[in-house]
Scaffold this motif. Structure first.
Motif, PDB file in Angstrom:
ATOM      1  N   ASP A 260       0.864  -1.178   0.000  1.00 35.88           N
ATOM      2  CA  ASP A 260       0.000   0.000   0.000  1.00 35.88           C
ATOM      3  C   ASP A 260       0.904   1.232   0.000  1.00 35.88           C
ATOM      4  OD1 ASP A 260      -1.781   2.055   0.485  1.00 35.88           O
ATOM      5  OD2 ASP A 260      -2.948   0.941   1.958  1.00 35.88           O
ATOM      6  N   MET A 261       0.779   2.074  -1.020  1.00 32.69           N
ATOM      7  CA  MET A 261       1.636   3.255  -1.134  1.00 32.69           C
ATOM      8  C   MET A 261       0.883   4.550  -0.865  1.00 32.69           C
ATOM      9  SD  MET A 261       3.994   2.206  -4.403  1.00 32.69           S
ATOM     10  CE  MET A 261       4.878   0.629  -4.461  1.00 32.69           C
ATOM     11  N   ARG A 262      -0.234   4.454  -0.169  1.00 36.23           N
ATOM     12  CA  ARG A 262      -1.036   5.647   0.109  1.00 36.23           C
ATOM     13  C   ARG A 262      -0.278   6.662   0.952  1.00 36.23           C
ATOM     14  NH1 ARG A 262      -4.692   1.644  -0.575  1.00 36.23           N
ATOM     15  NH2 ARG A 262      -6.735   2.150  -1.481  1.00 36.23           N
ATOM     16  N   ALA A 263       0.493   6.199   1.923  1.00 41.07           N
ATOM     17  CA  ALA A 263       1.193   7.130   2.817  1.00 41.07           C
ATOM     18  C   ALA A 263       2.192   7.979   2.035  1.00 41.07           C
ATOM     19  CB  ALA A 263       1.900   6.367   3.937  1.00 41.07           C
ATOM     20  N   GLU A 264       2.967   7.343   1.163  1.00 45.17           N
ATOM     21  CA  GLU A 264       3.952   8.091   0.381  1.00 45.17           C
ATOM     22  C   GLU A 264       3.266   9.022  -0.618  1.00 45.17           C
ATOM     23  OE1 GLU A 264       5.786   4.455   2.009  1.00 45.17           O
ATOM     24  OE2 GLU A 264       3.994   4.763   0.765  1.00 45.17           O
ATOM     25  N   HIS A 265       2.154   8.555  -1.189  1.00 52.13           N
ATOM     26  CA  HIS A 265       1.410   9.402  -2.127  1.00 52.13           C
ATOM     27  C   HIS A 265       0.824  10.606  -1.398  1.00 52.13           C
ATOM     28  CE1 HIS A 265      -1.001  10.637  -5.501  1.00 52.13           C
ATOM     29  NE2 HIS A 265      -2.131  10.404  -4.851  1.00 52.13           N
ATOM     30  N   ALA A 266       0.253  10.379  -0.219  1.00 52.90           N
ATOM     31  CA  ALA A 266      -0.335  11.472   0.558  1.00 52.90           C
ATOM     32  C   ALA A 266       0.714  12.486   0.995  1.00 52.90           C
ATOM     33  CB  ALA A 266      -1.065  10.911   1.775  1.00 52.90           C
ATOM     34  N   ALA A 267       1.943  12.027   1.175  1.00 53.06           N
ATOM     35  CA  ALA A 267       3.034  12.918   1.580  1.00 53.06           C
ATOM     36  C   ALA A 267       3.557  13.745   0.411  1.00 53.06           C
ATOM     37  CB  ALA A 267       4.169  12.109   2.194  1.00 53.06           C
ATOM     38  N   GLY A 268       3.029  13.515  -0.774  1.00 49.45           N
ATOM     39  CA  GLY A 268       3.414  14.303  -1.928  1.00 49.45           C
ATOM     40  C   GLY A 268       4.681  13.842  -2.623  1.00 49.45           C
ATOM     41  N   GLU A 269       5.099  12.600  -2.353  1.00 46.20           N
ATOM     42  CA  GLU A 269       6.306  12.100  -3.011  1.00 46.20           C
ATOM     43  C   GLU A 269       6.010  11.836  -4.487  1.00 46.20           C
ATOM     44  OE1 GLU A 269       8.992   9.632  -1.062  1.00 46.20           O
ATOM     45  OE2 GLU A 269       7.991   9.727   0.883  1.00 46.20           O
ATOM     46  N   PRO A 270       6.979  12.105  -5.368  1.00 42.27           N
ATOM     47  CA  PRO A 270       6.708  12.033  -6.813  1.00 42.27           C
ATOM     48  C   PRO A 270       6.478  10.620  -7.310  1.00 42.27           C
ATOM     49  CG  PRO A 270       9.049  12.372  -6.407  1.00 42.27           C
ATOM     50  CD  PRO A 270       8.367  12.503  -5.070  1.00 42.27           C
ATOM     51  N   GLY A 271       5.489  10.472  -8.190  1.00 43.51           N
ATOM     52  CA  GLY A 271       5.237   9.198  -8.827  1.00 43.51           C
ATOM     53  C   GLY A 271       4.026   8.474  -8.287  1.00 43.51           C
ATOM     54  N   LEU A 272       3.641   7.423  -8.995  1.00 38.06           N
ATOM     55  CA  LEU A 272       2.583   6.502  -8.603  1.00 38.06           C
ATOM     56  C   LEU A 272       3.089   5.088  -8.867  1.00 38.06           C
ATOM     57  CD1 LEU A 272      -0.580   8.282 -10.065  1.00 38.06           C
ATOM     58  CD2 LEU A 272      -0.213   7.706  -7.659  1.00 38.06           C
ATOM     59  N   PRO A 273       2.432   4.060  -8.327  1.00 42.05           N
ATOM     60  CA  PRO A 273       2.851   2.691  -8.645  1.00 42.05           C
ATOM     61  C   PRO A 273       2.916   2.493 -10.155  1.00 42.05           C
ATOM     62  CG  PRO A 273       1.260   2.674  -6.866  1.00 42.05           C
ATOM     63  CD  PRO A 273       1.302   4.084  -7.376  1.00 42.05           C
ATOM     64  N   ASP A 274       4.019   1.921 -10.616  1.00 39.61           N
ATOM     65  CA  ASP A 274       4.239   1.796 -12.055  1.00 39.61           C
ATOM     66  C   ASP A 274       4.959   0.477 -12.316  1.00 39.61           C
ATOM     67  OD1 ASP A 274       4.672   2.352 -14.810  1.00 39.61           O
ATOM     68  OD2 ASP A 274       4.743   4.488 -14.396  1.00 39.61           O
ATOM     69  N   GLY A 275       6.075   0.481 -13.015  1.00 37.22           N
ATOM     70  CA  GLY A 275       6.758  -0.754 -13.358  1.00 37.22           C
ATOM     71  C   GLY A 275       7.476  -1.386 -12.180  1.00 37.22           C
ATOM     72  N   MET A 276       7.800  -2.669 -12.309  1.00 35.37           N
ATOM     73  CA  MET A 276       8.488  -3.380 -11.226  1.00 35.37           C
ATOM     74  C   MET A 276       9.185  -4.616 -11.739  1.00 35.37           C
ATOM     75  SD  MET A 276       5.095  -4.721  -9.258  1.00 35.37           S
ATOM     76  CE  MET A 276       3.640  -5.048 -10.243  1.00 35.37           C
ATOM     77  N   LYS A 277      10.104  -5.125 -10.903  1.00 35.81           N
ATOM     78  CA  LYS A 277      10.832  -6.351 -11.184  1.00 35.81           C
ATOM     79  C   LYS A 277      10.957  -7.159  -9.900  1.00 35.81           C
ATOM     80  CE  LYS A 277      11.820  -5.325 -15.519  1.00 35.81           C
ATOM     81  NZ  LYS A 277      10.991  -4.116 -15.604  1.00 35.81           N
ATOM     82  N   THR A 278      11.210  -8.459 -10.031  1.00 36.50           N
ATOM     83  CA  THR A 278      11.495  -9.309  -8.872  1.00 36.50           C
ATOM     84  C   THR A 278      12.898  -9.880  -9.017  1.00 36.50           C
ATOM     85  OG1 THR A 278      10.538 -11.263  -9.955  1.00 36.50           O
ATOM     86  CG2 THR A 278       9.068  -9.931  -8.574  1.00 36.50           C
ATOM     87  N   ASP A 279      13.551 -10.151  -7.873  1.00 38.80           N
ATOM     88  CA  ASP A 279      14.869 -10.773  -7.930  1.00 38.80           C
ATOM     89  C   ASP A 279      14.755 -12.260  -7.621  1.00 38.80           C
ATOM     90  OD1 ASP A 279      14.734 -11.067  -5.154  1.00 38.80           O
ATOM     91  OD2 ASP A 279      16.265  -9.570  -4.725  1.00 38.80           O
ATOM     92  N   ARG A 280      15.886 -12.950  -7.640  1.00 40.27           N
ATOM     93  CA  ARG A 280      15.862 -14.400  -7.477  1.00 40.27           C
ATOM     94  C   ARG A 280      15.405 -14.828  -6.090  1.00 40.27           C
ATOM     95  NH1 ARG A 280      21.577 -15.984 -10.523  1.00 40.27           N
ATOM     96  NH2 ARG A 280      20.928 -15.330 -12.609  1.00 40.27           N
ATOM     97  N   ALA A 281      15.510 -13.947  -5.110  1.00 40.17           N
ATOM     98  CA  ALA A 281      15.060 -14.251  -3.752  1.00 40.17           C
ATOM     99  C   ALA A 281      13.579 -13.961  -3.572  1.00 40.17           C
ATOM    100  CB  ALA A 281      15.879 -13.463  -2.735  1.00 40.17           C
ATOM    101  N   GLY A 282      12.915 -13.475  -4.621  1.00 38.90           N
ATOM    102  CA  GLY A 282      11.496 -13.167  -4.533  1.00 38.90           C
ATOM    103  C   GLY A 282      11.196 -11.771  -4.051  1.00 38.90           C
ATOM    104  N   ARG A 283      12.226 -10.952  -3.824  1.00 42.60           N
ATOM    105  CA  ARG A 283      11.977  -9.568  -3.430  1.00 42.60           C
ATOM    106  C   ARG A 283      11.405  -8.791  -4.613  1.00 42.60           C
ATOM    107  NH1 ARG A 283      17.212 -10.336  -0.128  1.00 42.60           N
ATOM    108  NH2 ARG A 283      18.157 -10.367  -2.212  1.00 42.60           N
ATOM    109  N   VAL A 284      10.604  -7.792  -4.286  1.00 40.93           N
ATOM    110  CA  VAL A 284       9.920  -7.008  -5.313  1.00 40.93           C
ATOM    111  C   VAL A 284      10.483  -5.591  -5.308  1.00 40.93           C
ATOM    112  CG1 VAL A 284       7.693  -6.134  -6.114  1.00 40.93           C
ATOM    113  CG2 VAL A 284       7.842  -8.408  -5.058  1.00 40.93           C
TER     114      VAL A 284
END
Length: 338
Positions: A260-284
């Motif tokens: 949930d990225m509502r807190a960062e969005h509400a704080a006015g940080e630039p951007g919205l959820p967009d592209g992503m990748k995962t690593d071999r350990a399953g981290r996002v």
């Protein structure tokens, strides 16, 4: 939220002005920008928080969709409104690779983003692209640069403007289809589908819609075991990353909120959820307000890698030692520990 008077780029990056075409440049020396915020000690195994975020090239209208090409050792990334896929290599800098990358010929005023968006490399070494301008999923032979359309319709109706792709080991392509590439978005006269879908394209050409309920599905990624499909929602009213459990056929069997990225969005940080990748350990590594949100496989926020501007997408490269960031008008890189 769809605001016809403001482009998606304004929503994501707060960009009021776009650079003139032809102004892209590679920096003679990488310049630091932004920084890394650490929220969990697990981040230390991935990246040193003091590592600089380096700007490699600038001057793009909206950088997107980076992908590392292992057979050749270079990065490809999109400038979507610029309608060019660029190539970056160490010691060479960034140069145009596909021009046009998407819609060929005169661009009608009804098209907002004529170029290719999300990129991936399939098992055959082809470049798979979400071609926003042509409104198709396409494959490009990297040697000849010939393009083949893989899918352009669902149930006889043209896609809106495919946005991002993820490829399973079976060859199936998962992709998202919001209307960002159309000038009037939901109200575009070009629109034939009345929803923004999440799809699966099978190797035999069959297209299946997996979810048609989201307003703005955007980035997409698979977990390394391919039992989870991640979808980012670039929706100011619902800035989230969702995780779909996949069954043995690679089809959704349930969904949960992963980040949930509502807190960062509400704080006015630039951007919205967009592209992503995962690593071999399953981290996002999910882009969102403030930069790339580095999350454990169970959804804990480990850190945020930022440039000070909206980050649209990211990619691992250089043997897994680097994370490349397509961020607003720039291409950036941060060195990883592994």
């Amino acid at each position: 939220m769809d605001v016809p008077s403001r482009s998606r780029r304004a929503l994501l990056g707060g960009l009021a002005l776009l650079p003139l075409a032809g102004c892209a440049r590679t920096l003679a020396a990488a310049e630091p920008v932004g920084g890394i915020r650490r929220f969990d000690a697990e981040l230390d195994a991935i990246v040193d928080p003091s590592t600089p975020v380096e700007v490699l090239a600038t001057g793009y209208r909206w950088a997107e969709g980076p992908v590392w090409v292992e057979r050749g050792g270079y990065l490809l990334f999109s400038d979507v409104p610029g309608n060019i896929v660029h190539r970056w290599a160490s010691g060479e800098g960034a140069t145009p690779f596909l021009d046009p990358s998407g819609l060929a010929g005169p661009v009608p005023p009804t098209i907002r983003e004529a170029g290719a968006n999300g990129l991936a490399i399939d098992a055959a070494g082809r470049l798979i692209m979400a071609d926003s301008g042509t409104r198709v999923i396409a494959a490009v032979d990297l040697a000849t640069r010939a393009k083949t359309v893989l899918a352009d319709r669902f149930e006889g109706k043209r896609f809106n403007s495919p946005n991002d792709v993820a490829i399973a080991r079976s060859g199936a392509i998962y992709f998202t289809d919001p209307p960002y590439g159309l000038k009037d978005g939901d109200a575009s006269p070009l629109r034939e589908l009345d929803f923004s879908g999440v799809y699966r394209l099978d190797p035999d050409g069959r297209v299946t819609v997996l979810d048609r309920s989201h307003h703005r599905p955007n980035g997409i990624a698979l977990s390394p075991d391919e039992r989870t499909l991640y979808i980012a929602l670039s929706d100011p009213e619902r800035p989230e990353v969702l995780a779909y459990a996949l069954d043995d056929r690679g089809m959704p069997a349930g969904v949960r909120r992963f980040r949930d990225m509502r807190a960062e969005h509400a704080a006015g940080e630039p951007g919205l959820p967009d592209g992503m990748k995962t690593d071999r350990a399953g981290r996002v590594f999910a882009t969102g307000p403030g930069g790339v949100h580095v999350c454990s496989a169970d959804g804990r926020l480990l850190g945020i890698i930022g440039t000070g501007k909206a980050v649209a997408n990211c990619a691992f490269g250089e043997g897994g030692r680097s994370l490349f960031l397509a961020s607003s008008d720039m291409l950036a890189r941060v060195r990883l520990r592994r």
